[in-house]
Design an enzyme around this catalytic site. Structure first.
Site, PDB file in Angstrom:
ATOM      1  N   PHE A 119       3.760  -4.310  57.647  1.00 10.68           N
ATOM      2  CA  PHE A 119       2.413  -4.643  57.162  1.00 10.68           C
ATOM      3  C   PHE A 119       1.480  -3.547  57.652  1.00 10.68           C
ATOM      4  O   PHE A 119       1.389  -3.306  58.853  1.00 10.68           O
ATOM      5  CB  PHE A 119       1.949  -6.008  57.691  1.00 10.68           C
TER       6      PHE A 119
ATOM      7  N   LYS B 125      -7.677  -3.996  65.933  1.00 12.10           N
ATOM      8  CA  LYS B 125      -7.571  -5.323  66.552  1.00 12.10           C
ATOM      9  C   LYS B 125      -8.044  -5.329  68.007  1.00 12.10           C
ATOM     10  O   LYS B 125      -9.235  -5.366  68.275  1.00 12.10           O
ATOM     11  CB  LYS B 125      -6.150  -5.866  66.397  1.00 12.10           C
TER      12      LYS B 125
ATOM     13  N   ASP C  58       2.134   2.664  63.779  1.00 10.46           N
ATOM     14  CA  ASP C  58       1.114   1.667  63.482  1.00 10.46           C
ATOM     15  C   ASP C  58       1.099   0.680  64.645  1.00 10.46           C
ATOM     16  O   ASP C  58       1.956  -0.194  64.747  1.00 10.46           O
ATOM     17  CB  ASP C  58       1.443   0.962  62.173  1.00 10.46           C
TER      18      ASP C  58
END
Length: 391
Positions: A129, A243, A214
């Site tokens: 993702f 995040k 990532d």
């Protein structure tokens, strides 16, 4: 009639109005133990005093000017990130999705400027993702992400994790980079083995490619190191961060070596809000806490405690849970019953978890969770399992 908020979320029937540490308070007063942390965003929990002070102090001084001018808070955060990581430079944005866009652009621009414009393909992995932009969904490649949004952005090759021969065979004279999450989050909390990350680094070195990590979900202390790739003893050329770096304030970044970033000159990329004084002031306050080796050691200790308790939970409820996955405080429980039922039962027991692919529930508590809160979380998970045990 369509609601005023575009209905792209299947929202739970909960409305949280306040947060305190590892707890969320619902509008009706109920207190929920938060093992989701806003999907690994609230790294230091809710209303952490250092973050509240950093945001309040900056808000009283200056909110926004734009990247037409020097922003001291941005430069301070970039200096900190460069000092703590492999990187020589940082670009700030607002989210992991934006970070993915720049990572893809940066890799391709590097080869364009190096006289190899044909090198545009990026090898990515099934189950990944990377956000919901055109580049992000193309990088993930799954039907769930791409259906109805074609034509899909070209230039991505998708492989299964764990197939070293296929990875080596996929490299051609069009390959620019390998993009990987050291721990897949949405894909079901699947940690990539150290040896596999080391092979990716070795292949990039042998073929002159760029390695993109990532770490939007698994970074910023989540695994007990500042960034998850550190466990494998490797460094990427480009890294996506978001995040946890903002502790709840929208903040993302792309970190890169001088070489990998060499094509990104003035005018090649930008962001209106990226690197604004508010976000960067909070980011600096997050790093003040999370980059401390003693804090990271505590994350690892608490992660070991939680994992041990979860292994016992799986052993006690084999009809409900199958295995524990993940690293640090980025853990997953693979379920035998529907994971949606586990999440929903959690609401009844005032416990927040997050669903993922492969019938997994994610446990992503604030890194500040206490031992007592870990014990309470497992007690509530045990009650959920008892409710869901088939008759």
């Amino acid at each position: 009639m369509i609601p005023s908020v575009l209905p792209t979320y299947n929202r739970a029937p909960l409305t949280f109005v306040k947060g305190e540490g590892t707890w969320l308070i619902e509008a009706d007063g109920r207190r929920f133990l938060d093992l989701g942390a806003g999907i690994a965003v609230n790294a230091l929990g809710h209303a952490h005093p250092a973050l509240v002070k950093a945001l309040t102090d900056q808000a009283q001084a200056l909110w926004h000017t734009s990247n037409l001018y020097h922003i001291p808070q941005q430069e301070a955060l970039a200096d900190r990130l460069v000092a703590e990581t492999f990187a020589d430079t940082a670009f700030f944005c607002n989210s992991g999705t934006e970070a993915c866009e720049l990572a893809v652009k940066m890799a391709r621009k590097y080869f364009y400027e190096a006289g190899q414009p044909e090198r545009v393909e990026i090898i990515a992995f099934n189950g990944a993702f990377h956000g919901r932009s055109s580049a992000g969904i193309a990088a993930a490649g799954s039907e769930k992400m791409t259906k109805g949004f074609g034509p899909t952005l070209p230039g991505f090759v998708h492989l299964d994790l764990g197939d070293s021969a296929a990875l080596e065979a996929a490299i051609t004279d069009k390959t620019a980079a390998i993009m990987v999450e050291p721990v897949q989050g949405e894909g079901g909390i699947r940690a990539v083995p150290d040896a596999e990350l080391q092979q990716m680094r070795a292949l990039c070195d042998a073929h002159g490619l760029l390695l993109i990590c990532d770490e939007v979900q698994c970074g910023v202390g989540r695994t007990g190191r500042l960034f998850a790739h550190e466990w494998a003893g490797i460094t990427p050329d480009i890294m996506m961060v978001a995040k946890g770096i903002g502790g709840g304030f929208p903040l993302g970044a792309v970190l890169a070596t001088e070489k990998a970033a060499s094509g990104m000159t003035a005018g090649t990329h930008g962001s209106t809000y990226g690197g604004n004084p508010l976000g960067c002031a909070v980011g600096c306050a997050v790093l003040d806490v999370v980059a401390d080796p003693a804090f990271l050691a505590e994350v690892s200790r608490k992660a070991g405690l939680l994992r041990q308790r979860l292994e016992g939970l799986v052993a006690e409820h084999p009809e409900v849970f199958e295995e524990v996955r993940g690293a640090g405080l980025m853990l997953g429980l693979k379920c035998k019953v529907a994971n949606a039922d586990v999440v929903a039962s959690g609401y009844a027991h005032e416990l927040i978890t997050v669903p993922a692919a492969d019938n997994v529930i994610r446990l992503l508590p604030p890194l500040t969770i206490s031992d007592d809160e870990i014990a309470e979380a497992v007690t509530r998970l045990d009650a959920i399992a008892r409710d869901l045990t088939p008759a």
